[in-house]
Design an enzyme around this catalytic site. Structure first.
Site, short mmCIF file in Angstrom:
data_model
loop_
_atom_site.label_atom_id
_atom_site.label_comp_id
_atom_site.label_asym_id
_atom_site.label_seq_id
_atom_site.Cartn_x
_atom_site.Cartn_y
_atom_site.Cartn_z
N ARG A 164 0.78 -1.33 0.01
CA ARG A 164 0.01 0.19 -0.25
C ARG A 164 0.95 1.20 -0.01
O ARG A 164 0.60 2.16 -0.67
CB ARG A 164 -1.02 -0.15 1.14
CG ARG A 164 -1.91 1.18 1.46
CD ARG A 164 -2.57 1.19 2.60
NE ARG A 164 -1.87 0.87 3.90
CZ ARG A 164 -2.26 -0.14 4.78
NH1 ARG A 164 -3.30 -0.74 4.72
NH2 ARG A 164 -1.25 -0.24 5.71
N ASP A 200 6.43 9.43 6.98
CA ASP A 200 4.90 8.46 7.45
C ASP A 200 4.49 9.18 8.71
O ASP A 200 5.40 9.77 9.16
CB ASP A 200 5.66 7.29 7.85
CG ASP A 200 5.99 6.18 6.59
OD1 ASP A 200 5.73 6.71 5.26
OD2 ASP A 200 6.76 5.34 6.83
N GLU A 215 13.68 0.32 0.06
CA GLU A 215 14.57 1.48 0.10
C GLU A 215 15.90 1.48 -0.88
O GLU A 215 15.82 2.53 -1.59
CB GLU A 215 14.85 1.85 1.56
CG GLU A 215 13.64 2.01 2.36
CD GLU A 215 13.06 0.93 2.96
OE1 GLU A 215 12.31 0.92 4.11
OE2 GLU A 215 13.57 -0.18 2.50
#
Length: 415
Positions: free
Chosen positions: A234, A259, A360
Protein backbone atom coordinates in the site's frame (compact mmCIF):
# COMPACT_ATOMS: atom_id res chain seq x y z
CA UNK A 1 -26.84 132.16 -62.27
CA UNK A 2 -24.30 132.46 -59.74
CA UNK A 3 -24.50 130.26 -56.66
CA UNK A 4 -23.16 131.33 -53.41
CA UNK A 5 -21.78 128.38 -51.31
CA UNK A 6 -21.09 128.98 -47.68
CA UNK A 7 -18.15 127.10 -46.48
CA UNK A 8 -18.51 125.74 -42.99
CA UNK A 9 -15.62 124.75 -40.82
CA UNK A 10 -15.21 121.07 -39.83
CA UNK A 11 -15.70 122.05 -36.23
CA UNK A 12 -19.16 123.45 -36.93
CA UNK A 13 -20.11 120.31 -38.90
CA UNK A 14 -19.23 118.02 -35.99
CA UNK A 15 -20.81 120.27 -33.36
CA UNK A 16 -24.45 119.82 -34.38
CA UNK A 17 -25.78 116.33 -34.84
CA UNK A 18 -29.33 114.90 -35.15
CA UNK A 19 -30.84 118.38 -35.15
CA UNK A 20 -29.56 119.26 -31.72
CA UNK A 21 -28.92 122.82 -30.82
CA UNK A 22 -26.18 121.96 -28.34
CA UNK A 23 -22.71 121.31 -29.55
CA UNK A 24 -21.32 117.75 -29.09
CA UNK A 25 -18.36 117.47 -26.78
CA UNK A 26 -16.07 114.43 -26.48
CA UNK A 27 -16.22 112.70 -23.11
CA UNK A 28 -13.18 111.81 -21.08
CA UNK A 29 -12.78 108.30 -19.55
CA UNK A 30 -13.79 109.63 -16.15
CA UNK A 31 -16.91 111.15 -17.62
CA UNK A 32 -17.83 107.90 -19.36
CA UNK A 33 -17.35 105.91 -16.15
CA UNK A 34 -19.50 108.22 -14.05
CA UNK A 35 -21.94 109.34 -16.72
CA UNK A 36 -24.80 107.32 -15.23
CA UNK A 37 -26.19 108.77 -12.04
CA UNK A 38 -23.76 111.61 -11.53
CA UNK A 39 -25.51 112.93 -8.51
CA UNK A 40 -25.51 109.65 -6.59
CA UNK A 41 -21.92 108.24 -6.58
CA UNK A 42 -20.24 107.91 -3.20
CA UNK A 43 -17.25 109.84 -1.83
CA UNK A 44 -15.01 106.75 -2.32
CA UNK A 45 -15.74 106.79 -6.03
CA UNK A 46 -15.02 110.48 -6.12
CA UNK A 47 -11.72 109.93 -4.36
CA UNK A 48 -10.62 107.17 -6.75
CA UNK A 49 -11.73 109.18 -9.74
CA UNK A 50 -9.84 112.17 -8.45
CA UNK A 51 -6.64 110.13 -8.15
CA UNK A 52 -6.68 108.27 -11.44
CA UNK A 53 -8.73 110.34 -13.83
CA UNK A 54 -7.92 113.99 -13.06
CA UNK A 55 -6.02 115.98 -15.62
CA UNK A 56 -2.35 116.51 -15.10
CA UNK A 57 -2.67 120.27 -15.80
CA UNK A 58 -3.64 122.86 -13.28
CA UNK A 59 -6.69 125.01 -13.89
CA UNK A 60 -4.88 128.30 -13.56
CA UNK A 61 -2.09 127.50 -15.92
CA UNK A 62 -1.20 125.01 -18.57
CA UNK A 63 1.96 123.86 -16.80
CA UNK A 64 2.33 120.22 -15.59
CA UNK A 65 1.71 119.62 -11.83
CA UNK A 66 4.50 117.43 -10.27
CA UNK A 67 3.03 117.60 -6.78
CA UNK A 68 -0.17 115.74 -7.68
CA UNK A 69 1.77 113.05 -9.55
CA UNK A 70 4.06 112.42 -6.57
CA UNK A 71 1.05 112.27 -4.27
CA UNK A 72 -0.60 109.65 -6.46
CA UNK A 73 2.59 107.52 -6.53
CA UNK A 74 2.88 107.70 -2.75
CA UNK A 75 -0.76 106.60 -2.29
CA UNK A 76 -0.31 103.66 -4.70
CA UNK A 77 2.85 102.55 -2.88
CA UNK A 78 1.09 102.77 0.49
CA UNK A 79 -1.85 100.65 -0.76
CA UNK A 80 0.54 98.01 -2.13
CA UNK A 81 2.41 97.90 1.18
CA UNK A 82 -0.83 97.35 3.11
CA UNK A 83 -1.90 94.56 0.76
CA UNK A 84 1.46 92.84 1.13
CA UNK A 85 1.30 92.91 4.94
CA UNK A 86 -2.29 91.63 5.13
CA UNK A 87 -2.56 87.99 6.50
CA UNK A 88 -3.90 85.30 4.16
CA UNK A 89 -5.23 81.83 5.04
CA UNK A 90 -2.50 79.78 3.31
CA UNK A 91 -2.16 75.98 3.61
CA UNK A 92 1.52 75.55 4.42
CA UNK A 93 1.28 71.76 4.12
CA UNK A 94 0.32 72.20 0.49
CA UNK A 95 3.29 74.49 0.00
CA UNK A 96 5.56 71.82 1.49
CA UNK A 97 4.21 69.23 -0.87
CA UNK A 98 4.78 71.57 -3.80
CA UNK A 99 8.30 72.11 -2.57
CA UNK A 100 8.84 68.33 -2.43
CA UNK A 101 7.55 67.84 -5.96
CA UNK A 102 9.63 70.64 -7.41
CA UNK A 103 12.87 70.06 -5.51
CA UNK A 104 15.56 67.53 -6.26
CA UNK A 105 15.63 64.53 -3.90
CA UNK A 106 19.05 64.18 -2.38
CA UNK A 107 19.58 61.67 0.43
CA UNK A 108 22.68 62.29 2.43
CA UNK A 109 24.03 59.04 3.95
CA UNK A 110 27.03 58.62 6.16
CA UNK A 111 29.54 55.98 5.05
CA UNK A 112 29.18 52.64 6.76
CA UNK A 113 25.53 53.02 7.77
CA UNK A 114 22.21 52.73 6.01
CA UNK A 115 19.14 54.79 6.76
CA UNK A 116 15.67 53.41 7.32
CA UNK A 117 12.68 55.72 7.72
CA UNK A 118 10.47 55.22 10.77
CA UNK A 119 7.70 57.13 12.40
CA UNK A 120 8.27 58.95 15.65
CA UNK A 121 5.16 57.31 17.08
CA UNK A 122 6.61 53.85 16.33
CA UNK A 123 9.75 54.71 18.30
CA UNK A 124 7.73 55.93 21.27
CA UNK A 125 9.15 59.48 21.39
CA UNK A 126 7.18 62.67 21.87
CA UNK A 127 9.33 64.82 19.60
CA UNK A 128 11.52 64.00 16.70
CA UNK A 129 15.20 64.19 17.57
CA UNK A 130 17.44 66.73 15.97
CA UNK A 131 19.94 64.14 14.82
CA UNK A 132 19.34 61.33 12.34
CA UNK A 133 16.40 63.14 10.75
CA UNK A 134 15.82 62.52 7.08
CA UNK A 135 15.42 65.80 5.17
CA UNK A 136 14.13 65.83 1.63
CA UNK A 137 13.95 69.18 -0.14
CA UNK A 138 14.20 70.98 3.21
CA UNK A 139 11.16 69.16 4.65
CA UNK A 140 11.45 66.78 7.57
CA UNK A 141 10.05 63.34 6.76
CA UNK A 142 10.73 61.18 9.80
CA UNK A 143 13.15 59.60 12.21
CA UNK A 144 16.00 57.59 10.77
CA UNK A 145 17.48 54.52 12.41
CA UNK A 146 21.05 53.52 11.63
CA UNK A 147 21.89 49.92 10.73
CA UNK A 148 25.35 48.43 10.60
CA UNK A 149 26.86 47.28 7.34
CA UNK A 150 26.85 43.65 8.40
CA UNK A 151 23.13 43.68 9.26
CA UNK A 152 22.23 45.39 5.99
CA UNK A 153 24.34 42.85 4.08
CA UNK A 154 22.39 40.02 5.68
CA UNK A 155 19.11 41.67 4.65
CA UNK A 156 20.20 42.29 1.07
CA UNK A 157 21.83 38.86 0.67
CA UNK A 158 18.81 36.97 2.06
CA UNK A 159 17.86 34.04 -0.14
CA UNK A 160 14.79 31.96 0.74
CA UNK A 161 15.51 28.31 1.48
CA UNK A 162 14.56 25.45 -0.78
CA UNK A 163 11.01 24.22 -0.74
CA UNK A 164 10.37 21.06 1.28
CA UNK A 165 8.04 18.51 -0.34
CA UNK A 166 6.88 16.21 2.44
CA UNK A 167 5.10 13.05 1.19
CA UNK A 168 2.88 11.24 3.72
CA UNK A 169 0.94 8.08 2.84
CA UNK A 170 -1.98 7.43 5.19
CA UNK A 171 -4.83 4.96 5.57
CA UNK A 172 -7.99 4.55 7.64
CA UNK A 173 -7.37 3.27 11.15
CA UNK A 174 -8.27 4.16 14.71
CA UNK A 175 -5.15 6.30 15.31
CA UNK A 176 -5.09 8.07 11.92
CA UNK A 177 -6.46 11.38 13.21
CA UNK A 178 -3.94 11.45 16.07
CA UNK A 179 -0.98 10.77 13.79
CA UNK A 180 -1.99 13.29 11.14
CA UNK A 181 -2.60 16.03 13.70
CA UNK A 182 0.71 15.38 15.42
CA UNK A 183 2.70 15.49 12.18
CA UNK A 184 0.79 18.54 10.95
CA UNK A 185 1.54 20.48 14.13
CA UNK A 186 5.26 19.78 13.63
CA UNK A 187 5.13 20.94 10.00
CA UNK A 188 3.42 24.16 11.06
CA UNK A 189 6.56 25.08 13.00
CA UNK A 190 8.83 24.54 9.99
CA UNK A 191 9.84 27.68 8.14
CA UNK A 192 8.19 28.05 4.72
CA UNK A 193 8.19 27.23 1.88
CA UNK A 194 6.80 23.76 2.59
CA UNK A 195 4.33 21.59 0.66
CA UNK A 196 2.64 18.67 2.38
CA UNK A 197 1.43 15.94 -0.02
CA UNK A 198 -0.96 13.52 1.71
CA UNK A 199 -1.96 10.41 -0.26
CA UNK A 200 -4.92 8.18 0.58
CA UNK A 201 -6.08 4.91 -0.94
CA UNK A 202 -9.12 4.60 -3.24
CA UNK A 203 -10.93 7.76 -2.06
CA UNK A 204 -10.30 11.00 -0.20
CA UNK A 205 -12.06 10.93 3.15
CA UNK A 206 -13.81 13.98 4.57
CA UNK A 207 -12.07 13.52 7.93
CA UNK A 208 -8.60 13.77 6.39
CA UNK A 209 -9.62 16.73 4.23
CA UNK A 210 -10.92 18.61 7.27
CA UNK A 211 -7.65 18.09 9.15
CA UNK A 212 -5.63 19.41 6.20
CA UNK A 213 -7.86 22.47 5.78
CA UNK A 214 -7.59 23.42 9.44
CA UNK A 215 -3.84 22.85 9.69
CA UNK A 216 -2.86 26.20 8.14
CA UNK A 217 -0.09 24.94 5.83
CA UNK A 218 0.15 24.45 2.08
CA UNK A 219 -0.95 20.94 1.11
CA UNK A 220 -2.18 18.71 -1.70
CA UNK A 221 -4.60 15.87 -1.05
CA UNK A 222 -4.06 13.01 -3.52
CA UNK A 223 -5.73 9.63 -4.01
CA UNK A 224 -4.07 6.39 -5.12
CA UNK A 225 -6.54 4.43 -7.24
CA UNK A 226 -4.35 1.41 -7.93
CA UNK A 227 -5.79 -1.83 -6.63
CA UNK A 228 -3.60 -3.57 -4.09
CA UNK A 229 -4.40 -6.87 -2.45
CA UNK A 230 -1.32 -6.93 -0.28
CA UNK A 231 -1.26 -4.48 2.65
CA UNK A 232 2.56 -4.32 2.47
CA UNK A 233 2.40 -2.79 -1.02
CA UNK A 234 0.00 0.00 0.00
CA UNK A 235 2.67 2.54 0.97
CA UNK A 236 4.68 1.80 -2.17
CA UNK A 237 1.78 2.67 -4.48
CA UNK A 238 0.91 5.78 -2.51
CA UNK A 239 4.47 7.12 -2.70
CA UNK A 240 4.58 6.39 -6.42
CA UNK A 241 1.38 8.44 -6.83
CA UNK A 242 3.13 11.39 -5.15
CA UNK A 243 6.27 10.93 -7.27
CA UNK A 244 4.17 10.94 -10.44
CA UNK A 245 2.46 14.15 -9.29
CA UNK A 246 5.82 15.84 -8.60
CA UNK A 247 7.18 14.76 -11.97
CA UNK A 248 4.09 15.83 -13.92
CA UNK A 249 3.95 19.31 -12.36
CA UNK A 250 7.76 19.69 -12.14
CA UNK A 251 7.73 20.71 -8.50
CA UNK A 252 11.10 22.04 -7.39
CA UNK A 253 12.29 21.23 -3.88
CA UNK A 254 13.60 18.53 -1.54
CA UNK A 255 11.43 15.41 -1.41
CA UNK A 256 11.11 13.60 1.92
CA UNK A 257 8.97 10.57 2.75
CA UNK A 258 7.49 11.18 6.20
CA UNK A 259 5.14 8.49 7.48
CA UNK A 260 2.44 9.76 9.82
CA UNK A 261 3.31 7.39 12.70
CA UNK A 262 6.95 8.51 13.07
CA UNK A 263 8.45 11.14 15.39
CA UNK A 264 10.36 14.07 13.85
CA UNK A 265 12.39 16.98 15.19
CA UNK A 266 12.47 20.48 13.73
CA UNK A 267 16.22 20.15 13.28
CA UNK A 268 15.62 17.46 10.68
CA UNK A 269 13.56 19.68 8.36
CA UNK A 270 16.02 22.55 8.63
CA UNK A 271 18.93 20.24 7.88
CA UNK A 272 17.51 18.68 4.73
CA UNK A 273 17.13 22.12 3.12
CA UNK A 274 20.92 22.11 2.63
CA UNK A 275 20.86 18.95 0.51
CA UNK A 276 22.17 19.37 -3.01
CA UNK A 277 21.40 15.97 -4.57
CA UNK A 278 20.86 13.20 -2.02
CA UNK A 279 21.15 13.31 1.77
CA UNK A 280 20.93 10.59 4.41
CA UNK A 281 21.15 10.30 8.20
CA UNK A 282 20.77 7.61 10.91
CA UNK A 283 17.29 6.71 12.15
CA UNK A 284 16.36 5.21 15.48
CA UNK A 285 13.83 2.38 15.36
CA UNK A 286 11.92 0.61 18.11
CA UNK A 287 11.42 -3.12 17.68
CA UNK A 288 8.48 -4.22 19.79
CA UNK A 289 9.12 -7.90 19.28
CA UNK A 290 12.71 -7.69 20.50
CA UNK A 291 12.11 -4.92 23.04
CA UNK A 292 15.16 -2.92 21.94
CA UNK A 293 16.21 0.08 19.88
CA UNK A 294 17.90 -0.35 16.53
CA UNK A 295 20.09 2.24 14.79
CA UNK A 296 20.07 2.18 11.02
CA UNK A 297 21.77 4.60 8.67
CA UNK A 298 25.12 5.91 7.41
CA UNK A 299 28.50 6.15 9.10
CA UNK A 300 30.09 9.46 8.13
CA UNK A 301 33.44 11.18 8.10
CA UNK A 302 32.27 14.78 8.16
CA UNK A 303 29.66 14.87 5.40
CA UNK A 304 31.14 11.92 3.50
CA UNK A 305 29.40 8.55 3.84
CA UNK A 306 31.95 5.79 4.52
CA UNK A 307 29.79 2.94 5.88
CA UNK A 308 26.44 1.80 7.30
CA UNK A 309 24.83 0.90 10.61
CA UNK A 310 22.57 -2.18 10.66
CA UNK A 311 21.44 -4.80 13.17
CA UNK A 312 19.28 -6.86 10.83
CA UNK A 313 21.12 -9.96 9.67
CA UNK A 314 18.46 -10.76 7.11
CA UNK A 315 18.97 -7.39 5.41
CA UNK A 316 22.75 -7.35 5.15
CA UNK A 317 22.51 -8.13 1.45
CA UNK A 318 21.08 -4.67 0.79
CA UNK A 319 23.26 -2.19 -1.10
CA UNK A 320 22.25 0.79 1.04
CA UNK A 321 21.10 0.28 4.63
CA UNK A 322 18.70 3.18 4.91
CA UNK A 323 15.20 3.47 6.41
CA UNK A 324 12.40 5.02 4.35
CA UNK A 325 12.39 8.07 6.65
CA UNK A 326 16.19 8.33 6.64
CA UNK A 327 16.89 10.04 3.30
CA UNK A 328 15.77 12.96 1.10
CA UNK A 329 16.63 14.01 -2.45
CA UNK A 330 16.30 16.83 -4.97
CA UNK A 331 13.02 16.67 -6.88
CA UNK A 332 14.65 17.76 -10.16
CA UNK A 333 16.17 14.26 -10.41
CA UNK A 334 12.68 13.01 -11.23
CA UNK A 335 11.93 15.34 -14.16
CA UNK A 336 15.33 16.73 -15.31
CA UNK A 337 17.67 13.77 -16.00
CA UNK A 338 20.08 15.84 -18.14
CA UNK A 339 20.95 18.08 -15.20
CA UNK A 340 22.14 15.12 -13.13
CA UNK A 341 23.61 13.16 -16.06
CA UNK A 342 21.36 10.18 -15.55
CA UNK A 343 22.12 7.38 -18.02
CA UNK A 344 18.42 6.77 -18.65
CA UNK A 345 15.28 8.86 -18.63
CA UNK A 346 13.04 6.11 -17.21
CA UNK A 347 10.76 7.30 -14.40
CA UNK A 348 12.06 6.75 -10.87
CA UNK A 349 9.57 4.73 -8.85
CA UNK A 350 9.49 2.38 -5.89
CA UNK A 351 9.23 -1.29 -6.82
CA UNK A 352 6.47 -3.47 -5.46
CA UNK A 353 8.07 -6.62 -6.83
CA UNK A 354 10.78 -6.79 -4.19
CA UNK A 355 10.23 -8.17 -0.73
CA UNK A 356 9.67 -6.03 2.35
CA UNK A 357 12.73 -4.13 3.54
CA UNK A 358 14.31 -3.79 0.07
CA UNK A 359 12.09 -1.02 -1.31
CA UNK A 360 14.46 1.64 0.07
CA UNK A 361 17.69 0.35 -1.43
CA UNK A 362 16.20 -0.42 -4.86
CA UNK A 363 14.74 3.08 -4.99
CA UNK A 364 17.99 4.79 -3.94
CA UNK A 365 19.93 2.84 -6.58
CA UNK A 366 17.91 4.68 -9.24
CA UNK A 367 18.99 8.09 -7.85
CA UNK A 368 22.71 7.67 -7.00
CA UNK A 369 25.47 5.36 -8.14
CA UNK A 370 27.46 5.08 -4.93
CA UNK A 371 28.23 6.78 -1.59
CA UNK A 372 30.28 9.52 -3.27
CA UNK A 373 27.05 11.12 -4.48
CA UNK A 374 25.55 11.18 -0.97
CA UNK A 375 25.68 13.80 1.77
CA UNK A 376 25.65 12.78 5.42
CA UNK A 377 23.59 15.07 7.68
CA UNK A 378 23.92 16.42 10.28
CA UNK A 379 27.68 16.91 10.13
CA UNK A 380 29.29 13.61 11.05
CA UNK A 381 25.89 11.81 11.16
CA UNK A 382 26.18 11.95 14.93
CA UNK A 383 22.62 12.92 15.83
CA UNK A 384 19.33 11.04 15.64
CA UNK A 385 16.71 13.47 14.37
CA UNK A 386 13.74 11.10 13.93
CA UNK A 387 12.42 7.79 15.20
CA UNK A 388 10.58 5.10 13.28
CA UNK A 389 7.88 3.56 15.50
CA UNK A 390 6.32 0.25 14.50
CA UNK A 391 2.98 0.89 16.17
CA UNK A 392 0.14 -0.67 14.24
CA UNK A 393 -3.56 -0.87 15.11
CA UNK A 394 -4.41 -3.73 12.82
CA UNK A 395 -8.00 -4.87 12.58
CA UNK A 396 -9.38 -1.86 14.49
CA UNK A 397 -11.46 0.31 12.18
CA UNK A 398 -11.68 4.00 12.86
CA UNK A 399 -15.08 5.38 13.88
CA UNK A 400 -16.89 7.41 11.23
CA UNK A 401 -15.92 11.01 11.61
CA UNK A 402 -13.62 9.89 14.43
CA UNK A 403 -16.58 10.18 16.76
CA UNK A 404 -18.12 7.40 18.81
CA UNK A 405 -21.71 6.67 17.82
CA UNK A 406 -22.52 4.56 20.87
CA UNK A 407 -21.41 4.41 24.47
CA UNK A 408 -19.69 1.46 26.07
CA UNK A 409 -21.48 -1.87 26.17
CA UNK A 410 -21.85 -1.79 29.95
CA UNK A 411 -23.17 1.31 31.61
CA UNK A 412 -22.86 1.50 35.40
CA UNK A 413 -25.42 3.82 36.94
CA UNK A 414 -24.23 6.42 39.43
CA UNK A 415 -24.94 5.87 43.08
Amino acid sequence: MASIRRTLSPYNDRSYQNGSNTPFTAQSPSQKLFSHGRTTFSPVRRFIAGIFFQKHHSRKSNHFSWKKSLLRCFLCFFLGFLLGMAPFNTDFNELKQRDLRSSDFSFEMQPGVATVKRDAADLGVAEKPKENDLLVGGVELGVVETIDKTDMKKILDFVPGKQLIVVTPTYNRATQAYYLNRLGQVLRLVKPPLLWIVVEMNAATMETAEILRNMGIMYRHLVCVKNSTDVKDRGVHQRNTALEHIERHKLDGIVYFADDDNIYSLELFESIREISRFGTWPVGMLAQSKNKAILEGPVCNGSQVIGWHTNEKSKRLRRFHVDMSGFAFNSTILWDPKRWHRPTSDPIRQLDTVKEGFQETTFIEQIVEDESQMEGIPLGCSGIMNWHLHLEARGIPYPKGWMLQKNLDVVIPSK
